[in-house]
Design a protein around this motif. Structure first.
Motif, PDB file in Angstrom:
ATOM      1  N   ALA A  34       0.864  -1.175   0.000  1.00  0.00           N
ATOM      2  CA  ALA A  34       0.000   0.000   0.000  1.00  0.00           C
ATOM      3  C   ALA A  34       0.903   1.229   0.000  1.00  0.00           C
ATOM      4  O   ALA A  34       1.895   1.275   0.735  1.00  0.00           O
ATOM      5  CB  ALA A  34      -0.903   0.014   1.230  1.00  0.00           C
ATOM      6  N   VAL A  35       0.586   2.219  -0.815  1.00  0.00           N
ATOM      7  CA  VAL A  35       1.412   3.411  -0.943  1.00  0.00           C
ATOM      8  C   VAL A  35       1.610   4.071   0.419  1.00  0.00           C
ATOM      9  O   VAL A  35       2.712   4.484   0.772  1.00  0.00           O
ATOM     10  CB  VAL A  35       0.778   4.404  -1.944  1.00  0.00           C
ATOM     11  N   GLU A  36       0.546   4.146   1.219  1.00  0.00           N
ATOM     12  CA  GLU A  36       0.624   4.815   2.518  1.00  0.00           C
ATOM     13  C   GLU A  36       1.444   4.037   3.544  1.00  0.00           C
ATOM     14  O   GLU A  36       2.073   4.619   4.416  1.00  0.00           O
ATOM     15  CB  GLU A  36      -0.776   5.031   3.110  1.00  0.00           C
ATOM     16  N   LEU A  37       1.406   2.706   3.461  1.00  0.00           N
ATOM     17  CA  LEU A  37       2.002   1.870   4.505  1.00  0.00           C
ATOM     18  C   LEU A  37       3.251   1.117   4.072  1.00  0.00           C
ATOM     19  O   LEU A  37       4.007   0.640   4.920  1.00  0.00           O
ATOM     20  CB  LEU A  37       0.960   0.852   4.989  1.00  0.00           C
TER      21      LEU A  37
END
Length: 47
Positions: A34-37
């Motif tokens: 995931a881009v955020e994580l």
């Protein structure tokens, strides 16, 4: 207890086996990005 060295590349799936006196319990974790994580392993839902 056994300790394993980390592989150079993360594995697509990790299997965890609960060792106890009852029935064997096995969980599978799949690698997601995931881009955020970043990368994380998520418990695979039983089908």
């Amino acid at each position: 207890m056994d300790t394993l060295t980390a592989p150079a590349e993360p594995r697509e799936t990790v299997t965890h086996v609960h060792l106890h006196e009852g029935p064997k319990i096995v969980h599978h974790y799949d690698l997601f990005y995931a881009v955020e994580l970043g990368c994380e392993y998520r418990l695979r839902e039983e089908t």
